[in-house]
Design a protein around this motif. Structure first.
Motif, PDB file in Angstrom:
ATOM      1  N   SER B  23      -3.692  -7.342   8.357  1.00  0.00           N
ATOM      2  CA  SER B  23      -2.666  -6.502   7.757  1.00  0.00           C
ATOM      3  C   SER B  23      -1.776  -5.902   8.830  1.00  0.00           C
ATOM      4  O   SER B  23      -2.181  -5.770   9.974  1.00  0.00           O
ATOM      5  CB  SER B  23      -3.340  -5.404   6.964  1.00  0.00           C
ATOM      6  OG  SER B  23      -2.680  -4.198   7.103  1.00  0.00           O
ATOM      7  N   CYS B  24      -0.552  -5.537   8.456  1.00  0.00           N
ATOM      8  CA  CYS B  24       0.338  -4.902   9.423  1.00  0.00           C
ATOM      9  C   CYS B  24       0.042  -3.429   9.508  1.00  0.00           C
ATOM     10  O   CYS B  24       0.811  -2.707  10.124  1.00  0.00           O
ATOM     11  CB  CYS B  24       1.787  -5.114   9.053  1.00  0.00           C
ATOM     12  SG  CYS B  24       2.378  -3.977   7.823  1.00  0.00           S
ATOM     13  N   GLY B  26       0.445  -1.271   7.232  1.00  0.00           N
ATOM     14  CA  GLY B  26       1.167  -0.558   6.189  1.00  0.00           C
ATOM     15  C   GLY B  26       0.246  -0.311   5.010  1.00  0.00           C
ATOM     16  O   GLY B  26       0.080   0.822   4.552  1.00  0.00           O
ATOM     17  N   CYS B  27      -0.387  -1.385   4.539  1.00  0.00           N
ATOM     18  CA  CYS B  27      -1.281  -1.252   3.391  1.00  0.00           C
ATOM     19  C   CYS B  27      -2.544  -0.500   3.768  1.00  0.00           C
ATOM     20  O   CYS B  27      -3.093   0.244   2.969  1.00  0.00           O
ATOM     21  CB  CYS B  27      -1.650  -2.625   2.861  1.00  0.00           C
ATOM     22  SG  CYS B  27      -0.295  -3.429   2.058  1.00  0.00           S
ATOM     23  N   GLY B  62      -4.013  -7.400   3.744  1.00  0.00           N
ATOM     24  CA  GLY B  62      -3.513  -8.269   4.806  1.00  0.00           C
ATOM     25  C   GLY B  62      -3.785  -9.744   4.595  1.00  0.00           C
ATOM     26  O   GLY B  62      -4.558 -10.157   3.740  1.00  0.00           O
ATOM     27  N   GLY B  89      -1.540  -5.644  -1.535  1.00  0.00           N
ATOM     28  CA  GLY B  89      -0.315  -5.914  -0.786  1.00  0.00           C
ATOM     29  C   GLY B  89       0.123  -7.358  -0.898  1.00  0.00           C
ATOM     30  O   GLY B  89      -0.672  -8.267  -1.176  1.00  0.00           O
ATOM     31  N   ALA B  90       1.403  -7.580  -0.660  1.00  0.00           N
ATOM     32  CA  ALA B  90       1.950  -8.926  -0.724  1.00  0.00           C
ATOM     33  C   ALA B  90       1.169  -9.874   0.179  1.00  0.00           C
ATOM     34  O   ALA B  90       0.936 -11.033  -0.167  1.00  0.00           O
ATOM     35  CB  ALA B  90       3.410  -8.896  -0.304  1.00  0.00           C
ATOM     36  N   CYS B  91       0.716  -9.365   1.327  1.00  0.00           N
ATOM     37  CA  CYS B  91      -0.036 -10.208   2.254  1.00  0.00           C
ATOM     38  C   CYS B  91      -1.357 -10.638   1.665  1.00  0.00           C
ATOM     39  O   CYS B  91      -1.747 -11.792   1.773  1.00  0.00           O
ATOM     40  CB  CYS B  91      -0.337  -9.437   3.526  1.00  0.00           C
ATOM     41  SG  CYS B  91       1.073  -9.192   4.522  1.00  0.00           S
ATOM     42  N   VAL B  97       5.301 -11.740   3.975  1.00  0.00           N
ATOM     43  CA  VAL B  97       6.341 -12.202   4.889  1.00  0.00           C
ATOM     44  C   VAL B  97       5.815 -13.173   5.932  1.00  0.00           C
ATOM     45  O   VAL B  97       6.578 -13.892   6.547  1.00  0.00           O
ATOM     46  CB  VAL B  97       7.028 -11.059   5.665  1.00  0.00           C
ATOM     47  CG1 VAL B  97       8.080 -10.396   4.857  1.00  0.00           C
ATOM     48  CG2 VAL B  97       6.046 -10.069   6.199  1.00  0.00           C
ATOM     49  N   PHE B  98       4.524 -13.170   6.137  1.00  0.00           N
ATOM     50  CA  PHE B  98       3.984 -14.008   7.216  1.00  0.00           C
ATOM     51  C   PHE B  98       3.543 -15.372   6.721  1.00  0.00           C
ATOM     52  O   PHE B  98       2.927 -16.119   7.457  1.00  0.00           O
ATOM     53  CB  PHE B  98       2.775 -13.332   7.850  1.00  0.00           C
ATOM     54  CG  PHE B  98       3.022 -11.911   8.223  1.00  0.00           C
ATOM     55  CD1 PHE B  98       3.987 -11.597   9.156  1.00  0.00           C
ATOM     56  CD2 PHE B  98       2.309 -10.899   7.637  1.00  0.00           C
ATOM     57  CE1 PHE B  98       4.223 -10.291   9.486  1.00  0.00           C
ATOM     58  CE2 PHE B  98       2.545  -9.592   7.971  1.00  0.00           C
ATOM     59  CZ  PHE B  98       3.510  -9.285   8.896  1.00  0.00           C
ATOM     60  N   GLY B 120       2.925  -5.150  -3.827  1.00  0.00           N
ATOM     61  CA  GLY B 120       3.669  -4.117  -3.105  1.00  0.00           C
ATOM     62  C   GLY B 120       3.633  -4.401  -1.627  1.00  0.00           C
ATOM     63  O   GLY B 120       2.712  -5.019  -1.132  1.00  0.00           O
ATOM     64  N   CYS B 121       4.667  -3.964  -0.933  1.00  0.00           N
ATOM     65  CA  CYS B 121       4.696  -4.188   0.508  1.00  0.00           C
ATOM     66  C   CYS B 121       5.300  -2.963   1.147  1.00  0.00           C
ATOM     67  O   CYS B 121       6.484  -2.911   1.341  1.00  0.00           O
ATOM     68  CB  CYS B 121       5.491  -5.437   0.847  1.00  0.00           C
ATOM     69  SG  CYS B 121       5.501  -5.797   2.596  1.00  0.00           S
TER      70      CYS B 121
ATOM     71  N   ARG C  62       7.411  -5.373  10.076  1.00  0.00           N
ATOM     72  CA  ARG C  62       6.017  -5.574   9.695  1.00  0.00           C
ATOM     73  C   ARG C  62       5.159  -6.053  10.862  1.00  0.00           C
ATOM     74  O   ARG C  62       4.058  -6.562  10.639  1.00  0.00           O
ATOM     75  CB  ARG C  62       5.950  -6.524   8.510  1.00  0.00           C
ATOM     76  CG  ARG C  62       6.321  -5.794   7.236  1.00  0.00           C
ATOM     77  CD  ARG C  62       6.846  -6.694   6.172  1.00  0.00           C
ATOM     78  NE  ARG C  62       7.234  -5.933   5.000  1.00  0.00           N
ATOM     79  CZ  ARG C  62       8.373  -5.269   4.873  1.00  0.00           C
ATOM     80  NH1 ARG C  62       9.248  -5.258   5.847  1.00  0.00           N
ATOM     81  NH2 ARG C  62       8.649  -4.598   3.780  1.00  0.00           N
TER      82      ARG C  62
HETATM   83  S1  SF4 Z   1       1.900  -6.373   2.269  1.00  0.00           S
HETATM   84 FE1  SF4 Z   1       3.503  -5.569   3.598  1.00  0.00          FE
HETATM   85  S2  SF4 Z   1       2.784  -3.541   4.196  1.00  0.00           S
HETATM   86 FE2  SF4 Z   1       1.032  -4.652   3.395  1.00  0.00          FE
HETATM   87  S3  SF4 Z   1       0.039  -5.557   5.165  1.00  0.00           S
HETATM   88 FE3  SF4 Z   1       1.470  -7.074   4.358  1.00  0.00          FE
HETATM   89  S4  SF4 Z   1       3.364  -6.776   5.478  1.00  0.00           S
HETATM   90 FE4  SF4 Z   1       2.104  -4.964   5.778  1.00  0.00          FE
END
Ligand code: SF4
Lengths: 122, 147, 359
Positions: B23-24, B26-27, B62, B89-91, B97-98, B120-121, C62
């Motif tokens: 995870s980044c 954020g979550c 993540g 989270g979207a991840c 995004v990754f 959610g992100c 991110r």
């Molecule tokens: S969903 Fe968004 S905020 Fe959550 S870990 Fe992935 S990039 Fe980060």
């Protein structure tokens, strides 16, 4: 690019880095880029009192590059990372993770050197 | 008698464990924020534990990559049956995004079965609490079925 | 004395993120620590080859959710430098406001986690309670609590109205008051001091040579803060880097504690100097061929971006060196000869952010 850029070669890179250290410079990090025709460009970034100095080394990817981790211990991580990302060898790396710092055997391409496949790790 | 007591308390007071795959953060910090005074999931009897052997519900944030998928699988296997998994989270859902990056395998459901997906992100704490509540319903059902 | 090998991580209760340390211990004393990374490595530097330079802002934000605003700002500033764009002063100062709010929430978050690492849970809850006010500011002004996404190439996309500015100032006063109430506990409490004073000591010379960054460097007595370069809106503001000289865990936590108050002050200064004007300039074309090297100060320290443009909408190379990456070698130097029970405290004292480190 901000700061002075000094070109170095495979032979004098360790010496130049040593000079930087004696001058009291702090090693920030390295940056790498693809210099074309199987060559890798490495920039060694230094900092002293917020002034930047960079050493630029352009070298062949298939030949080992002298490691500066003996001069600056902190170069160890970034050299291992470059090993992961570009599959270049460093001579005299103090702790060589042999391309396992970040990557697992499932990744069969060398990530940043495009279209370069590697065999299994030994 | 004892069995029914355990059964009841597991669903009423589930212990959760949070595992951060790639995870980044954020979550991650939103999951932690759920535990702190403003959101306070402890009012639902939920307690965060560090040991998978004590946990009933696994929260995963993540993307999964080649190295942490083994850890994730290992943690999942150590949890006692029945268990629920919530991907956050979207991840955690798809890779976010990754998704195209070279070391990313994708969402959590590529490795272990997922019961609830929280989008959610980053996912908001309210959404995470909602997800946990939905996960609890599924968990209670699983406890029922397990008898 | 026999050596025992103890694995620390990847899943460990005090670590919010997976990182692994192999500790060689002799009778409770750590002799050597070897790190194993890669649990969070995604490889997002390479995404610059398939996403265009505007989309990369989303990716850069991110790299790390906790300092996302500053990553976004650093990336945008680098691209602006490459393309030779001068952004409006209002946008510069708005970036400072959000950046400093991010620094505050990051430090409060860390102070809480640090308290948790030595088992002071009430303090953890207190710091996180205070932090929620900043999250509320983020949500009210930018629409998202953690990843505010206000940066675009050429400026910012959101504005702060006079009402919002007044509200931010009044919230900051409350935050500052509440933080000051905890100051005595954090700095002088007897139990906290026994866990932090003299633990994980790093001298000034060591910190410099090992390339430490941010509060880890300043906690060892080096007054270096990238904001002194005066990039972006910092050229308009006055501040002195926060320095402590002891070099132990206590010094590092005190630096961060004082930086929370410093950031509140910087937000106030930025608000008082905020000029009227445009939010962003129009950007035409693609980043030209060339290289930029840009450094900013993140909550965890100096962050470096190196970007190579090639005249197309994709970048040739994006290289990100984050503060925790620089702080791992110092950590490896701090761990030997410490007690096993102090390992979590020392590891947390560098404020590790693994998702930054591995990208
Ligand atoms: S969903 Fe968004 S905020 Fe959550 S870990 Fe992935 S990039 Fe980060």
């Amino acid at each position: 690019m901000k700061g002075k850029v000094i070109d170095v070669t495979l032979d004098n890179v360790v010496g130049e880095v040593m000079n930087m250290k004696n001058d009291g410079q702090r090693l920030v990090s390295f940056s790498t880029y693809n210099a074309g025709e199987g060559k890798i460009g490495i920039l060694y970034h230094f900092d002293k009192a917020l002034e930047n100095t960079h050493l630029r080394l352009v070298a062949d990817m298939d030949k080992p590059i002298p490691s500066v981790s003996g001069v600056y211990f902190s170069a160890l991580l970034v050299e291992n990372e470059i090993r992961d990302q570009w599959d270049v060898k460093f001579d005299g790396l103090v702790l060589d993770f042999n391309r396992t710092l970040l990557l697992d055997p499932e990744v069969t391409k060398v990530p940043l050197a495009n279209n370069l496949k590697i065999g299994p790790k030994n | 008698m004892f069995g029914s007591f355990i059964k009841k308390s597991r669903a009423k007071s589930p212990w959760i464990m949070h595992f951060d795959c790639g995870s980044c953060n954020g979550c991650d910090i939103e999951v932690l924020a759920c535990l702190t005074p403003l959101y306070d999931v402890e009012r639902f009897g939920i307690i965060n534990v560090g040991n998978p052997k004590h946990a009933d519900v696994l929260l995963v944030t993540g993307t999964v990559n080649h190295r942490n998928k083994k850890v994730l699988k290992n943690i999942y296997d150590q949890m006692p049956e029945p268990k629920a998994v919530i991907a956050i989270g979207a991840c955690g859902l798809t890779g976010g995004v990754f998704r195209e990056a070279y070391n990313v395998v994708g969402g959590v459901d590529k490795v272990i079965p997922v019961d609830v997906y929280v989008p959610g992100c980053p996912a908001k704490p309210e959404a995470i609490i909602d997800g946990v509540v939905a996960g609890l319903a599924k968990f209670a059902q699983k406890v029922e079925e397990a008898g | 004395m026999a050596t025992t090998v103890i694995p620390f991580g990847p899943q460990h209760p005090v670590l919010p993120e997976p990182v692994h340390l192999t500790l060689k211990v002799e009778d409770e004393i750590v002799k050597e620590a070897i790190p194993a990374l890669g649990y969070v490595h995604r490889g997002l530097e390479k995404l610059c080859e398939i996403r265009d330079f505007n989309q990369m802002i989303t990716v850069c934000e991110r790299v790390c959710g906790i300092c996302s605003m500053i990553h976004g700002a650093c990336y945008s500033q680098s691209i602006e430098e490459l393309m030779g764009i001068e952004i409006p002063d209002r946008a510069k100062l708005l970036r400072v406001i959000w950046s400093e709010l991010h620094r505050m929430h990051s430090h409060l978050l860390w102070l809480g986690l640090f308290a948790d690492a030595f088992g002071f849970e009430a303090l953890f809850m207190q710091f996180w309670k205070i932090r929620e006010r900043i999250m509320d500011i983020n949500e009210a002004t930018a629409g998202s609590r953690v990843i505010v996404s206000v940066n675009i190439i050429g400026g910012v996309r959101a504005d702060l109205s006079p009402d919002q500015l007044r509200w931010i100032l009044s919230e900051l006063d409350i935050v500052e008051k509440e933080v000051r109430e905890l100051q005595d506990t954090m700095m002088n409490d007897y139990t906290i001091k026994t866990r932090t004073v003299g633990i994980g000591v790093m001298t000034k010379a060591q910190a410099w040579e090992l390339g430490a960054a941010g509060p880890t460097l300043r906690g060892s007595g080096v007054a270096q803060d990238m904001r002194q370069q005066g990039y972006g809106g910092y050229a308009f503001l006055d501040f002195e880097p926060v320095v402590e000289t002891a070099g132990d865990c206590w010094a590092r936590s005190t630096v961060r504690f004082r930086e929370v108050l410093q950031s509140a002050d910087l937000v106030r200064q930025a608000i008082s100097k905020l000029p009227e004007g445009e939010l962003a300039v129009k950007v035409k074309g693609n980043p030209p061929e060339g290289e930029v090297y840009h450094r900013v100060e993140q909550p965890r320290g100096e962050c470096m971006y190196y970007i190579r443009g090639n005249g197309t909408k994709n970048l040739d190379r994006l290289r990100i060196r984050t503060p925790t990456f620089a702080n791992i070698p110092p950590l490896l130097a701090m761990l030997p000869e410490c007690e096993l029970a102090d390992v979590p405290v020392i590891v947390l004292s560098i404020d590790p952010c693994i998702s930054c480190t591995e990208r």
